[in-house]
Write an enzyme that holds these catalytic residues in place. Structure first.
Site, PDB file in Angstrom:
ATOM      1  N   ASP A   1       0.829  -1.213   0.000  1.00 38.82           N
ATOM      2  CA  ASP A   1       0.000   0.000   0.000  1.00 38.82           C
ATOM      3  C   ASP A   1       0.864   1.265   0.000  1.00 38.82           C
ATOM      4  O   ASP A   1       0.424   2.329   0.404  1.00 38.82           O
ATOM      5  CB  ASP A   1      -0.961  -0.006   1.198  1.00 38.82           C
ATOM      6  CG  ASP A   1      -0.228  -0.116   2.524  1.00 38.82           C
ATOM      7  OD1 ASP A   1       1.014  -0.345   2.511  1.00 38.82           O
ATOM      8  OD2 ASP A   1      -0.872   0.017   3.571  1.00 38.82           O
TER       9      ASP A   1
ATOM     10  N   HIS B   1      24.028   1.405 -17.839  1.00 44.77           N
ATOM     11  CA  HIS B   1      22.974   1.823 -16.902  1.00 44.77           C
ATOM     12  C   HIS B   1      23.172   1.194 -15.530  1.00 44.77           C
ATOM     13  O   HIS B   1      22.223   0.715 -14.907  1.00 44.77           O
ATOM     14  CB  HIS B   1      21.588   1.501 -17.468  1.00 44.77           C
ATOM     15  CG  HIS B   1      21.203   2.412 -18.596  1.00 44.77           C
ATOM     16  ND1 HIS B   1      20.100   2.221 -19.380  1.00 44.77           N
ATOM     17  CD2 HIS B   1      21.785   3.540 -19.066  1.00 44.77           C
ATOM     18  CE1 HIS B   1      20.023   3.182 -20.295  1.00 44.77           C
ATOM     19  NE2 HIS B   1      21.046   4.001 -20.129  1.00 44.77           N
TER      20      HIS B   1
ATOM     21  N   ASP C   1      27.099   9.758 -13.532  1.00 48.41           N
ATOM     22  CA  ASP C   1      26.116  10.304 -14.474  1.00 48.41           C
ATOM     23  C   ASP C   1      24.890  10.615 -13.635  1.00 48.41           C
ATOM     24  O   ASP C   1      24.173   9.693 -13.223  1.00 48.41           O
ATOM     25  CB  ASP C   1      25.808   9.278 -15.573  1.00 48.41           C
ATOM     26  CG  ASP C   1      24.835   9.817 -16.627  1.00 48.41           C
ATOM     27  OD1 ASP C   1      24.232  10.884 -16.408  1.00 48.41           O
ATOM     28  OD2 ASP C   1      24.681   9.141 -17.669  1.00 48.41           O
TER      29      ASP C   1
ATOM     30  N   ASP D   1      21.368  16.561 -16.996  1.00 44.69           N
ATOM     31  CA  ASP D   1      21.937  15.245 -17.339  1.00 44.69           C
ATOM     32  C   ASP D   1      23.435  15.445 -17.582  1.00 44.69           C
ATOM     33  O   ASP D   1      23.844  15.837 -18.675  1.00 44.69           O
ATOM     34  CB  ASP D   1      21.222  14.702 -18.586  1.00 44.69           C
ATOM     35  CG  ASP D   1      21.713  13.315 -18.985  1.00 44.69           C
ATOM     36  OD1 ASP D   1      22.480  12.703 -18.216  1.00 44.69           O
ATOM     37  OD2 ASP D   1      21.306  12.849 -20.073  1.00 44.69           O
TER      38      ASP D   1
ATOM     39  N   HIS E   1      26.752   3.750 -27.781  1.00 45.68           N
ATOM     40  CA  HIS E   1      25.566   4.612 -27.700  1.00 45.68           C
ATOM     41  C   HIS E   1      25.754   5.830 -28.585  1.00 45.68           C
ATOM     42  O   HIS E   1      26.835   6.062 -29.138  1.00 45.68           O
ATOM     43  CB  HIS E   1      25.255   4.992 -26.250  1.00 45.68           C
ATOM     44  CG  HIS E   1      26.346   5.748 -25.528  1.00 45.68           C
ATOM     45  ND1 HIS E   1      26.575   7.091 -25.726  1.00 45.68           N
ATOM     46  CD2 HIS E   1      27.259   5.343 -24.619  1.00 45.68           C
ATOM     47  CE1 HIS E   1      27.575   7.475 -24.952  1.00 45.68           C
ATOM     48  NE2 HIS E   1      28.016   6.438 -24.277  1.00 45.68           N
TER      49      HIS E   1
ATOM     50  N   HIS F   1      21.149  13.564 -27.246  1.00 51.51           N
ATOM     51  CA  HIS F   1      19.681  13.463 -27.234  1.00 51.51           C
ATOM     52  C   HIS F   1      19.123  14.802 -26.773  1.00 51.51           C
ATOM     53  O   HIS F   1      19.830  15.591 -26.139  1.00 51.51           O
ATOM     54  CB  HIS F   1      19.207  12.309 -26.339  1.00 51.51           C
ATOM     55  CG  HIS F   1      19.692  12.383 -24.900  1.00 51.51           C
ATOM     56  ND1 HIS F   1      19.120  13.203 -23.951  1.00 51.51           N
ATOM     57  CD2 HIS F   1      20.714  11.746 -24.267  1.00 51.51           C
ATOM     58  CE1 HIS F   1      19.750  13.047 -22.800  1.00 51.51           C
ATOM     59  NE2 HIS F   1      20.738  12.177 -22.963  1.00 51.51           N
TER      60      HIS F   1
ATOM     61  N   HIS G   1      15.382  12.115 -21.780  1.00 54.11           N
ATOM     62  CA  HIS G   1      15.444  11.876 -23.231  1.00 54.11           C
ATOM     63  C   HIS G   1      14.207  12.574 -23.771  1.00 54.11           C
ATOM     64  O   HIS G   1      13.127  11.998 -23.847  1.00 54.11           O
ATOM     65  CB  HIS G   1      15.456  10.382 -23.548  1.00 54.11           C
ATOM     66  CG  HIS G   1      16.671   9.697 -22.991  1.00 54.11           C
ATOM     67  ND1 HIS G   1      16.721   8.367 -22.695  1.00 54.11           N
ATOM     68  CD2 HIS G   1      17.906  10.194 -22.689  1.00 54.11           C
ATOM     69  CE1 HIS G   1      17.929   8.056 -22.230  1.00 54.11           C
ATOM     70  NE2 HIS G   1      18.657   9.160 -22.203  1.00 54.11           N
TER      71      HIS G   1
ATOM     72  N   GLU H   1      27.700  13.706 -25.300  1.00 58.82           N
ATOM     73  CA  GLU H   1      28.158  12.746 -24.302  1.00 58.82           C
ATOM     74  C   GLU H   1      28.885  11.530 -24.872  1.00 58.82           C
ATOM     75  O   GLU H   1      28.463  10.400 -24.672  1.00 58.82           O
ATOM     76  CB  GLU H   1      26.976  12.277 -23.455  1.00 58.82           C
ATOM     77  CG  GLU H   1      25.747  11.813 -24.240  1.00 58.82           C
ATOM     78  CD  GLU H   1      24.657  11.249 -23.323  1.00 58.82           C
ATOM     79  OE1 GLU H   1      24.983  10.368 -22.518  1.00 58.82           O
ATOM     80  OE2 GLU H   1      23.513  11.708 -23.414  1.00 58.82           O
TER      81      GLU H   1
ATOM     82  N   TYR I   1      34.239   2.508 -23.457  1.00 56.42           N
ATOM     83  CA  TYR I   1      33.991   1.505 -22.427  1.00 56.42           C
ATOM     84  C   TYR I   1      34.729   0.230 -22.792  1.00 56.42           C
ATOM     85  O   TYR I   1      34.488  -0.331 -23.862  1.00 56.42           O
ATOM     86  CB  TYR I   1      32.481   1.238 -22.319  1.00 56.42           C
ATOM     87  CG  TYR I   1      31.682   2.533 -22.253  1.00 56.42           C
ATOM     88  CD1 TYR I   1      31.468   3.193 -21.040  1.00 56.42           C
ATOM     89  CD2 TYR I   1      31.208   3.134 -23.429  1.00 56.42           C
ATOM     90  CE1 TYR I   1      30.788   4.399 -20.999  1.00 56.42           C
ATOM     91  CE2 TYR I   1      30.531   4.341 -23.396  1.00 56.42           C
ATOM     92  CZ  TYR I   1      30.327   4.967 -22.183  1.00 56.42           C
ATOM     93  OH  TYR I   1      29.665   6.166 -22.147  1.00 56.42           O
TER      94      TYR I   1
ATOM     95  N   ARG J   1      32.905   8.511 -19.650  1.00 56.38           N
ATOM     96  CA  ARG J   1      31.955   9.328 -20.420  1.00 56.38           C
ATOM     97  C   ARG J   1      32.062  10.758 -19.899  1.00 56.38           C
ATOM     98  O   ARG J   1      32.282  10.978 -18.704  1.00 56.38           O
ATOM     99  CB  ARG J   1      30.519   8.797 -20.264  1.00 56.38           C
ATOM    100  CG  ARG J   1      29.478   9.636 -20.997  1.00 56.38           C
ATOM    101  CD  ARG J   1      28.124   8.920 -21.174  1.00 56.38           C
ATOM    102  NE  ARG J   1      27.455   8.598 -19.933  1.00 56.38           N
ATOM    103  CZ  ARG J   1      27.403   7.409 -19.381  1.00 56.38           C
ATOM    104  NH1 ARG J   1      27.994   6.375 -19.956  1.00 56.38           N
ATOM    105  NH2 ARG J   1      26.762   7.208 -18.237  1.00 56.38           N
TER     106      ARG J   1
ATOM    107  N   GLU K   1      29.770  14.207 -20.302  1.00 59.00           N
ATOM    108  CA  GLU K   1      28.460  14.635 -20.810  1.00 59.00           C
ATOM    109  C   GLU K   1      28.133  16.048 -20.339  1.00 59.00           C
ATOM    110  O   GLU K   1      28.132  16.324 -19.144  1.00 59.00           O
ATOM    111  CB  GLU K   1      27.374  13.678 -20.312  1.00 59.00           C
ATOM    112  CG  GLU K   1      25.965  14.115 -20.688  1.00 59.00           C
ATOM    113  CD  GLU K   1      24.893  13.082 -20.335  1.00 59.00           C
ATOM    114  OE1 GLU K   1      25.063  12.355 -19.331  1.00 59.00           O
ATOM    115  OE2 GLU K   1      23.888  13.022 -21.065  1.00 59.00           O
TER     116      GLU K   1
HETATM  117  N1  GLY Z   1      21.654   9.620 -18.085  1.00 61.43           N
HETATM  118  C1  GLY Z   1      21.026   9.170 -19.256  1.00 61.43           C
HETATM  119  C2  GLY Z   1      21.730   9.603 -20.453  1.00 61.43           C
HETATM  120  O1  GLY Z   1      22.838  10.075 -20.353  1.00 61.43           O
HETATM  121  O2  GLY Z   1      21.220   9.557 -21.533  1.00 61.43           O
HETATM  122 MN    MN Z   2      23.560  11.036 -18.584  1.00 64.85          MN
HETATM  123 MN    MN Z   3      22.323  11.837 -21.576  1.00 65.04          MN
END
Ligand code: GLY
Ligand code: MN
Ligand code: MN
Length: 441
Positions: A42, A247, A264, A275, A354, A358, A365, A388, A392, A410, A412
């Site tokens: 609940d 992720h 991140d 982000d 990737h 975005h 996103h 970004e 890896y 990374r 970003e």
């Molecule tokens: N943190 C999600 C991305 O970088 O797209």
């Molecule tokens: Mn990110």
């Molecule tokens: Mn991102």
């Protein structure tokens, strides 16, 4: 630093609704705010409005429906909401009710959500088409189709020239959301500033022996104390090889000397997202291989950023990053062959899997088409995107030299397209390796 969020500008929801009404003509559009989602038994999750619904209404309570009725003379904006209920409100807090929907949120008419079917059926019958975005809630999708069918079946034969068509209002609203207004940019700048402050705190404080979860707590402490609702997406605090899992959100390991830490993390503030990613040494310095890979990712990020200007495309920005990364990987001996072939055949994908950018906004996103008429869309001032690139090297990659295995990097940033080019909104977090080391002291 405590922030005065009260000074941030209000949104003009009414003009957004007018713009959408202009686009749907004599159609009727229906947007839904879902009920609370169950966390366990609940216990429910904290509520976060659906982005299109909030963008058009400013209404933040669950279980509501907004109707924009272009076929109506008056009552073109109708809200269906949870009605006032003093007993329930003692438990879950004050509701606007139908009165507040009109007085505070500017609805021309408002009804309890239980009256949706009765009020909506005749409206759909009169309208030239129903604009409803089929969503993840199967039960509500069925309900809307059922309502549409009943409405269309109820039409007198004299109105059989009206369409029985379902249109997706998503692209119409998403085009509006893609171009950020000055008010939206004020909120985004604040969200990104808060996220930047959190990253700077983490770069200062991360030390061998701390748990990834402790750094996560520090980052999210800065978010909440600054008035953000929390994270915009679960924070990734990934030490060492955990950074090669894109992720990774368990954040359950200890930080180890000699490894890198990839963070991140971005907050959501006023329903706008930041982000940001930074990667830095947990100990005093980079290893030679770490520094080599870091410098390459940074060079790729700078090359990609340099391409951000009106008229450029996200595809081109990705290509700039990719060319730099591939040249570097060839020079390290991690790939071989001609750069063009490595790119055309995707041979870099074990290390860079990737995309580079975005859209960023109310959703991390964010909404907005990436192609127009089948072609990558040219950037325009007012769009916000991430840049970004990363590299890896999974520990499982047996043919990669030992020194690289387990490195994940990374970088970003969040970038506004301006008439003159671009502005990096997340520039307050250092990414130059020497600046990062200086900040760590
Ligand atoms: N943190 C999600 C991305 O970088 O797209
Ligand atoms: Mn990110
Ligand atoms: Mn991102």
């Amino acid at each position: 630093m405590s922030r005065n969020l009260e000074e941030l500008p209000a949104f003009d929801f009414a003009s957004r609704r007018r713009a959408l009404l202009d686009r749907i003509g004599e159609g009727i559009a229906v947007f839904r705010a879902p009920p609370l989602a169950v966390h366990a038994n609940d216990v429910e999750y904290r509520y976060r409005p659906e982005s299109n619904f909030y963008y058009l209404t400013g209404f933040t309570e669950p279980d509501a429906v907004a109707v924009l009725d272009g076929s109506a003379e008056k009552d073109r904006f109708v809200l269906f909401v949870q009605p006032r209920d003093p007993e329930r409100e003692t438990w879950t807090g004050k509701r606007a009710g139908v009165e507040g929907a009109i007085e505070t949120f500017g609805a021309d008419a408002a009804f309890p959500i239980a009256e949706l079917a009765g009020e909506l059926t005749p409206r759909i019958a009169k309208a030239k088409g129903l604009h409803y975005r089929v969503g993840v809630d199967e039960a509500f999708n069925h309900r809307m189709l059922d309502l549409a069918r009943t409405s269309w079946a109820s039409r007198p034969r004299t109105s059989n020239d009206l369409p029985t068509s379902l249109y997706d209002p998503g692209p119409l609203v998403h085009e509006m959301r893609l171009m950020k207004s000055p008010e939206e940019l004020a909120w985004m700048r604040t969200a990104i500033d808060v996220a930047a402050e959190a990253h700077v705190a983490a770069i200062r404080e991360a030390r061998p022996g701390l748990g990834e979860f402790e750094v996560e707590a520090l980052v999210e402490y800065v978010f909440r104390k600054s008035g953000a609702s929390g994270w915009a997406y679960p924070s990734i605090v990934a030490g060492g090889a955990n950074a090669t899992v894109l992720h990774y959100t368990a954040n359950a390991d200890r930080l180890r000397d000699g490894e890198l830490l990839l963070i991140d993390a971005g907050c959501e503030l006023g329903f706008y997202c930041a982000d940001i990613t930074r990667t830095f040494p947990i100990g005093r310095d980079y290893t030679v291989a770490q520094r080599r890979v870091y410098d390459l990712v940074l060079a790729a990020q700078r090359a990609a950023l340099a391409a951000v200007r009106p008229g450029a495309t996200i595809e081109q920005i990705h290509e700039r990053a990719l060319e730099t990364l591939v040249d570097g990987l060839l020079s390290f001996g991690l790939l071989d062959g001609a750069a063009e072939r490595v790119i055309s055949e995707g041979l870099f994908k074990p290390y860079y899997m990737h995309r580079t950018s975005h859209w960023l906004g109310m959703d991390v996103h964010d909404a907005g088409a990436y192609n127009v008429d089948g072609q990558p869309r040219p950037l325009e001032p007012g769009m916000v995107l991430t840049v970004e690139p990363g590299l890896y090297f999974s520990p499982q990659l047996a043919d990669v030299p030992e020194e690289y295995r387990g490195i994940g990097i990374r970088i970003e940033d969040d970038v506004l397209v301006t008439p003159a080019g671009h502005e990096v909104l997340s520039a307050k977090v250092p990414k130059d390796p020497d600046e990062i080391l200086a900040l760590r002291g």
